[in-house]
Write a protein that holds these residues in place. Structure first.
Motif, PDB file in Angstrom:
ATOM      1  N   HIS A  49       0.797  -1.229   0.000  1.00  0.00           N
ATOM      2  CA  HIS A  49       0.000   0.000   0.000  1.00  0.00           C
ATOM      3  C   HIS A  49       0.827   1.276   0.000  1.00  0.00           C
ATOM      4  CE1 HIS A  49       0.520  -1.309   4.185  1.00  0.00           C
ATOM      5  NE2 HIS A  49       0.518  -0.038   4.496  1.00  0.00           N
ATOM      6  N   ARG A  50       2.103   1.165  -0.291  1.00  0.00           N
ATOM      7  CA  ARG A  50       2.977   2.333  -0.443  1.00  0.00           C
ATOM      8  C   ARG A  50       3.997   2.084  -1.544  1.00  0.00           C
ATOM      9  NH1 ARG A  50       2.742   6.676   2.930  1.00  0.00           N
ATOM     10  NH2 ARG A  50       1.637   6.279   4.854  1.00  0.00           N
ATOM     11  N   ARG A  51       4.371   3.139  -2.221  1.00  0.00           N
ATOM     12  CA  ARG A  51       5.509   3.073  -3.143  1.00  0.00           C
ATOM     13  C   ARG A  51       6.746   3.351  -2.299  1.00  0.00           C
ATOM     14  NH1 ARG A  51       7.027   7.330  -7.979  1.00  0.00           N
ATOM     15  NH2 ARG A  51       8.924   6.251  -8.690  1.00  0.00           N
ATOM     16  N   CYS A  52       7.569   2.359  -2.122  1.00  0.00           N
ATOM     17  CA  CYS A  52       8.757   2.450  -1.277  1.00  0.00           C
ATOM     18  C   CYS A  52       9.994   2.687  -2.144  1.00  0.00           C
ATOM     19  CB  CYS A  52       8.930   1.174  -0.463  1.00  0.00           C
ATOM     20  SG  CYS A  52       7.557   0.832   0.659  1.00  0.00           S
ATOM     21  N   ILE A  53      10.670   3.779  -1.893  1.00  0.00           N
ATOM     22  CA  ILE A  53      11.922   4.086  -2.582  1.00  0.00           C
ATOM     23  C   ILE A  53      13.024   4.063  -1.527  1.00  0.00           C
ATOM     24  CG2 ILE A  53      13.214   5.795  -3.905  1.00  0.00           C
ATOM     25  CD1 ILE A  53      10.522   6.660  -5.097  1.00  0.00           C
ATOM     26  N   VAL A  54      13.998   3.187  -1.752  1.00  0.00           N
ATOM     27  CA  VAL A  54      15.062   2.958  -0.786  1.00  0.00           C
ATOM     28  C   VAL A  54      16.391   3.301  -1.447  1.00  0.00           C
ATOM     29  CG1 VAL A  54      16.113   1.279   0.762  1.00  0.00           C
ATOM     30  CG2 VAL A  54      13.672   1.090   0.195  1.00  0.00           C
ATOM     31  N   VAL A  55      17.046   4.306  -0.934  1.00  0.00           N
ATOM     32  CA  VAL A  55      18.295   4.818  -1.504  1.00  0.00           C
ATOM     33  C   VAL A  55      19.498   4.087  -0.894  1.00  0.00           C
ATOM     34  CG1 VAL A  55      19.750   6.882  -1.688  1.00  0.00           C
ATOM     35  CG2 VAL A  55      17.267   7.090  -1.848  1.00  0.00           C
ATOM     36  N   ASP A  56      20.491   3.778  -1.723  1.00  0.00           N
ATOM     37  CA  ASP A  56      21.823   3.398  -1.242  1.00  0.00           C
ATOM     38  C   ASP A  56      22.667   4.663  -1.317  1.00  0.00           C
ATOM     39  OD1 ASP A  56      21.410   0.703  -0.735  1.00  0.00           O
ATOM     40  OD2 ASP A  56      22.324   0.008  -2.589  1.00  0.00           O
ATOM     41  N   LEU A  57      23.051   5.190  -0.175  1.00  0.00           N
ATOM     42  CA  LEU A  57      23.862   6.412  -0.160  1.00  0.00           C
ATOM     43  C   LEU A  57      25.218   6.167  -0.828  1.00  0.00           C
ATOM     44  CD1 LEU A  57      23.139   7.627   3.488  1.00  0.00           C
ATOM     45  CD2 LEU A  57      22.279   8.643   1.354  1.00  0.00           C
ATOM     46  N   PRO A  58      25.877   7.219  -1.314  1.00  0.00           N
ATOM     47  CA  PRO A  58      27.198   7.060  -1.934  1.00  0.00           C
ATOM     48  C   PRO A  58      28.175   6.314  -1.015  1.00  0.00           C
ATOM     49  CG  PRO A  58      26.366   9.239  -2.378  1.00  0.00           C
ATOM     50  CD  PRO A  58      25.405   8.603  -1.393  1.00  0.00           C
ATOM     51  N   GLY A  59      28.870   5.338  -1.618  1.00  0.00           N
ATOM     52  CA  GLY A  59      29.832   4.536  -0.877  1.00  0.00           C
ATOM     53  C   GLY A  59      29.204   3.402  -0.084  1.00  0.00           C
ATOM     54  N   HIS A  60      27.932   3.162  -0.289  1.00  0.00           N
ATOM     55  CA  HIS A  60      27.194   2.125   0.431  1.00  0.00           C
ATOM     56  C   HIS A  60      26.395   1.292  -0.564  1.00  0.00           C
ATOM     57  CE1 HIS A  60      27.922   5.240   3.437  1.00  0.00           C
ATOM     58  NE2 HIS A  60      27.809   4.302   4.355  1.00  0.00           N
ATOM     59  N   GLY A  61      26.255   0.002  -0.271  1.00  0.00           N
ATOM     60  CA  GLY A  61      25.432  -0.858  -1.114  1.00  0.00           C
ATOM     61  C   GLY A  61      25.873  -0.836  -2.561  1.00  0.00           C
ATOM     62  N   CYS A  62      24.943  -0.530  -3.455  1.00  0.00           N
ATOM     63  CA  CYS A  62      25.213  -0.542  -4.896  1.00  0.00           C
ATOM     64  C   CYS A  62      25.580   0.822  -5.463  1.00  0.00           C
ATOM     65  CB  CYS A  62      23.991  -1.100  -5.631  1.00  0.00           C
ATOM     66  SG  CYS A  62      23.672  -2.831  -5.248  1.00  0.00           S
ATOM     67  N   THR A  63      25.772   1.811  -4.613  1.00  0.00           N
ATOM     68  CA  THR A  63      26.169   3.144  -5.078  1.00  0.00           C
ATOM     69  C   THR A  63      27.655   3.348  -4.789  1.00  0.00           C
ATOM     70  OG1 THR A  63      23.971   4.047  -4.629  1.00  0.00           O
ATOM     71  CG2 THR A  63      25.758   5.628  -4.883  1.00  0.00           C
ATOM     72  N   PRO A  64      28.454   3.624  -5.812  1.00  0.00           N
ATOM     73  CA  PRO A  64      29.885   3.849  -5.574  1.00  0.00           C
ATOM     74  C   PRO A  64      30.109   5.179  -4.846  1.00  0.00           C
ATOM     75  CG  PRO A  64      29.333   4.361  -7.837  1.00  0.00           C
ATOM     76  CD  PRO A  64      28.089   3.789  -7.219  1.00  0.00           C
ATOM     77  N   PRO A  65      31.286   5.354  -4.235  1.00  0.00           N
ATOM     78  CA  PRO A  65      31.583   6.645  -3.624  1.00  0.00           C
ATOM     79  C   PRO A  65      31.541   7.745  -4.691  1.00  0.00           C
ATOM     80  CG  PRO A  65      33.202   5.003  -2.973  1.00  0.00           C
ATOM     81  CD  PRO A  65      32.372   4.395  -4.062  1.00  0.00           C
ATOM     82  N   LEU A  66      30.824   8.809  -4.403  1.00  0.00           N
ATOM     83  CA  LEU A  66      30.793   9.959  -5.304  1.00  0.00           C
ATOM     84  C   LEU A  66      30.365  11.189  -4.526  1.00  0.00           C
ATOM     85  CD1 LEU A  66      27.453  10.290  -6.109  1.00  0.00           C
ATOM     86  CD2 LEU A  66      28.092   8.328  -7.471  1.00  0.00           C
ATOM     87  N   GLY A  67      30.727  12.322  -5.038  1.00  0.00           N
ATOM     88  CA  GLY A  67      30.384  13.572  -4.370  1.00  0.00           C
ATOM     89  C   GLY A  67      31.203  13.780  -3.110  1.00  0.00           C
ATOM     90  N   GLU A  68      30.782  14.746  -2.346  1.00  0.00           N
ATOM     91  CA  GLU A  68      31.460  15.119  -1.105  1.00  0.00           C
ATOM     92  C   GLU A  68      31.112  14.124   0.000  1.00  0.00           C
ATOM     93  OE1 GLU A  68      30.918  18.629   2.161  1.00  0.00           O
ATOM     94  OE2 GLU A  68      30.663  19.172   0.057  1.00  0.00           O
ATOM     95  N   ALA A  69      32.117  13.650   0.738  1.00  0.00           N
ATOM     96  CA  ALA A  69      31.899  12.700   1.830  1.00  0.00           C
ATOM     97  C   ALA A  69      31.544  13.459   3.096  1.00  0.00           C
ATOM     98  CB  ALA A  69      33.138  11.842   2.042  1.00  0.00           C
ATOM     99  N   SER A  70      30.314  13.948   3.149  1.00  0.00           N
ATOM    100  CA  SER A  70      29.820  14.689   4.304  1.00  0.00           C
ATOM    101  C   SER A  70      28.311  14.509   4.359  1.00  0.00           C
ATOM    102  CB  SER A  70      30.155  16.175   4.167  1.00  0.00           C
ATOM    103  OG  SER A  70      29.394  16.752   3.107  1.00  0.00           O
ATOM    104  N   LEU A  71      27.690  14.955   5.435  1.00  0.00           N
ATOM    105  CA  LEU A  71      26.227  14.906   5.497  1.00  0.00           C
ATOM    106  C   LEU A  71      25.625  15.656   4.323  1.00  0.00           C
ATOM    107  CD1 LEU A  71      25.401  15.511   9.283  1.00  0.00           C
ATOM    108  CD2 LEU A  71      25.230  13.385   8.003  1.00  0.00           C
ATOM    109  N   TRP A  72      26.234  16.792   3.968  1.00  0.00           N
ATOM    110  CA  TRP A  72      25.708  17.614   2.874  1.00  0.00           C
ATOM    111  C   TRP A  72      25.884  16.926   1.529  1.00  0.00           C
ATOM    112  CZ3 TRP A  72      28.140  19.088   7.225  1.00  0.00           C
ATOM    113  CH2 TRP A  72      27.397  19.893   8.101  1.00  0.00           C
ATOM    114  N   GLY A  73      26.984  16.230   1.341  1.00  0.00           N
ATOM    115  CA  GLY A  73      27.193  15.476   0.110  1.00  0.00           C
ATOM    116  C   GLY A  73      26.215  14.321  -0.007  1.00  0.00           C
ATOM    117  N   LEU A  74      25.963  13.643   1.104  1.00  0.00           N
ATOM    118  CA  LEU A  74      24.983  12.553   1.091  1.00  0.00           C
ATOM    119  C   LEU A  74      23.578  13.106   0.845  1.00  0.00           C
ATOM    120  CD1 LEU A  74      26.317  10.434   4.106  1.00  0.00           C
ATOM    121  CD2 LEU A  74      26.733  10.052   1.661  1.00  0.00           C
TER     122      LEU A  74
END
Length: 197
Positions: A49-74
């Motif tokens: 009953h919901r459309r669930c979108i689940v993000v892999d943050l940069p450097g985690h799971g299936c997302t490679p490290p990219l962008g700034e490694a900070s809360l703001w980059g994430l």
């Protein structure tokens, strides 16, 4: 690795995410030393009953490290998913460092959200939490660069996760290994100074 939602995995702007279910949109954001699989049981219950979108943050799971490694980059990465998928009336859910990321995303994209839930998360002035100090210390010393192969042993990995988990022994072995795979460690290693992370 067993990925319960592999058939529903997509990518936008280099960010990997799972999109499963129909109904009001709920966007899930995990913290460090995990990935989108953190939400697997919640998504199984909500997908009817919901459309669930689940993000892999940069450097985690299936997302490679990219962008700034900070809360703001994430937060930039989550914002990319939000804007590229043109999501509105979103229910935002964040845990751990993901909750700190969500706070920034909410401030930047306030009009896109219907509600938000932050569970046991970092906040301004409490990032990283005091209990996470050993992880920061290990990161500054570069220890995550040499521990990649070691954390592939689930029993040892569960001991490492005792820093932030109440009952890590109950986690499935494949999930633990997936959480601490070298790609996950890269985000924390890049964030060794923990300036804003």
């Amino acid at each position: 690795m067993t990925d319960e939602f592999a058939a529903h995995r997509h990518q936008v702007g280099g960010i990997s995410y799972v999109d499963v279910g129909e109904g009001p949109v709920t966007l899930f954001v995990h913290g460090v030393f995990t990935n989108g699989r953190l939400w697997r049981n919640v998504v199984q219950r909500l997908r009817g009953h919901r459309r669930c979108i689940v993000v892999d943050l940069p450097g985690h799971g299936c997302t490679p490290p990219l962008g700034e490694a900070s809360l703001w980059g994430l937060a930039d990465a989550v914002g990319t998913v939000l804007t590229e998928l043109d999501l509105w009336d979103v229910h935002l859910v964040g845990n751990d460092t993901g909750g700190g990321v969500c706070q920034i995303v909410m401030a930047r994209h306030e009009s896109r959200f219907a509600s938000w839930v932050l569970t046991n998360c970092d906040t301004e002035g409490n990032t990283p939490p005091r209990a996470f100090a050993p992880v920061v210390w290990a990161s500054r010393l570069g220890l995550f660069r040499v521990t990649g192969p070691v954390v592939r042993w689930p029993a040892l990995a569960k001991q490492i996760l005792r820093v932030g988990y109440r009952r890590p022994a109950e986690l499935p072995d494949d999930v633990v290994v997936d959480y601490l795979a070298p790609r996950s460690s890269a985000a924390v290693t890049r964030c060794g100074s923990w300036s804003g992370c």
